[in-house]
Write an enzyme that holds these catalytic residues in place. Structure first.
Site, PDB file in Angstrom:
ATOM      1  N   TYR A  81       5.189  -2.769   8.733  1.00  0.00           N
ATOM      2  CA  TYR A  81       3.925  -3.313   8.215  1.00  0.00           C
ATOM      3  C   TYR A  81       3.296  -4.390   9.103  1.00  0.00           C
ATOM      4  O   TYR A  81       2.234  -4.910   8.770  1.00  0.00           O
ATOM      5  CB  TYR A  81       4.148  -3.870   6.796  1.00  0.00           C
ATOM      6  CG  TYR A  81       4.633  -2.804   5.833  1.00  0.00           C
ATOM      7  CD1 TYR A  81       3.786  -1.764   5.436  1.00  0.00           C
ATOM      8  CD2 TYR A  81       5.939  -2.810   5.343  1.00  0.00           C
ATOM      9  CE1 TYR A  81       4.228  -0.769   4.574  1.00  0.00           C
ATOM     10  CE2 TYR A  81       6.392  -1.820   4.476  1.00  0.00           C
ATOM     11  CZ  TYR A  81       5.527  -0.803   4.097  1.00  0.00           C
ATOM     12  OH  TYR A  81       5.967   0.185   3.251  1.00  0.00           O
ATOM     13  N   HIS A 131      -3.036   3.319   3.126  1.00  0.00           N
ATOM     14  CA  HIS A 131      -1.666   2.888   3.387  1.00  0.00           C
ATOM     15  C   HIS A 131      -1.642   2.295   4.779  1.00  0.00           C
ATOM     16  O   HIS A 131      -2.257   2.852   5.710  1.00  0.00           O
ATOM     17  CB  HIS A 131      -0.700   4.070   3.337  1.00  0.00           C
ATOM     18  CG  HIS A 131      -0.603   4.706   1.994  1.00  0.00           C
ATOM     19  ND1 HIS A 131      -0.025   4.083   0.916  1.00  0.00           N
ATOM     20  CD2 HIS A 131      -1.036   5.907   1.555  1.00  0.00           C
ATOM     21  CE1 HIS A 131      -0.103   4.880  -0.128  1.00  0.00           C
ATOM     22  NE2 HIS A 131      -0.713   5.990   0.226  1.00  0.00           N
TER      23      HIS A 131
HETATM   24  C1  DQA Z   1       2.400   1.547   1.550  1.00  0.00           C
HETATM   25  C2  DQA Z   1       3.271   2.797   1.631  1.00  0.00           C
HETATM   26  C3  DQA Z   1       4.078   2.978   0.350  1.00  0.00           C
HETATM   27  O1  DQA Z   1       4.898   4.130   0.458  1.00  0.00           O
HETATM   28  C4  DQA Z   1       4.980   1.782   0.139  1.00  0.00           C
HETATM   29  O2  DQA Z   1       5.690   1.911  -1.060  1.00  0.00           O
HETATM   30  C5  DQA Z   1       4.256   0.505   0.199  1.00  0.00           C
HETATM   31  C6  DQA Z   1       3.235   0.317   1.230  1.00  0.00           C
HETATM   32  C7  DQA Z   1       1.673   1.275   2.879  1.00  0.00           C
HETATM   33  O3  DQA Z   1       0.717   0.495   2.862  1.00  0.00           O
HETATM   34  O4  DQA Z   1       2.052   1.809   3.928  1.00  0.00           O
HETATM   35  O5  DQA Z   1       4.543  -0.437  -0.528  1.00  0.00           O
HETATM   36  O6  DQA Z   1       1.420   1.730   0.546  1.00  0.00           O
END
Ligand code: DQA
Length: 138
Positions: free
Chosen positions: A22, A97
């Site tokens: 992230y 995402h």
């Molecule tokens: C997410 C992807 C999801 O699978 C995960 O559970 C998240 C973050 C993303 O921003 O990549 O919490 O939404």
């Protein structure tokens, strides 16, 4: 234009959480930079770890915003309630995402909310928010 950015569970600590996935910029810092980029857009941000709260935020946002950017986090893969809320409101919702969910565990390939959204952005890192906001311009 008024846009609401809704972040779901575990997104309050991006910057610290699994930085290899992230990134290492906090959402607070990033949201401030979005405000300086999109000076003509009234951006508001909300974070919730609770499914029911996200449902209420979606309903309460109806008719008050021109668009919603939604990162429902893990609820994207499980929540019929959030899907139904997105369907029930008239504000267009763009889902995003940060990570490329299709390059990760197979359970992340299942998205219950995407098909009722205007579009989906996935995998462009934190920049996904900027792309999602840009999608409402023009
Ligand atoms: C997410 C992807 C999801 O699978 C995960 O559970 C998240 C973050 C993303 O921003 O990549 O919490 O939404």
């Amino acid at each position: 234009m008024r846009l609401k950015i809704i972040n779901g569970p575990n997104l309050h600590n991006i910057g610290k959480r699994e930085p290899h996935i992230y990134g290492n910029i906090s959402f607070n810092d990033y949201s401030n930079s979005l405000k300086t980029i999109f000076t003509d857009i009234d951006l508001s941000f909300v974070n919730s770890n609770s499914e029911s709260e996200i449902v209420s935020i979606l309903h309460d946002s109806d008719n008050l915003f021109d668009g919603i950017v939604l990162n429902a986090g893990a609820y994207s893969h499980t929540s019929v309630a959030i899907r139904d809320a997105v369907s029930a409101i008239s504000v267009p919702v763009v889902m995003l995402h940060i990570s490329n969910v299709y390059a990760r565990e197979s359970f992340r390939n299942n998205n219950l909310i995407a098909s009722v959204c205007r579009g989906v952005i996935t995998g462009f890192g934190i920049k996904s928010y900027k792309i999602a906001i840009q999608s409402f311009i023009d």
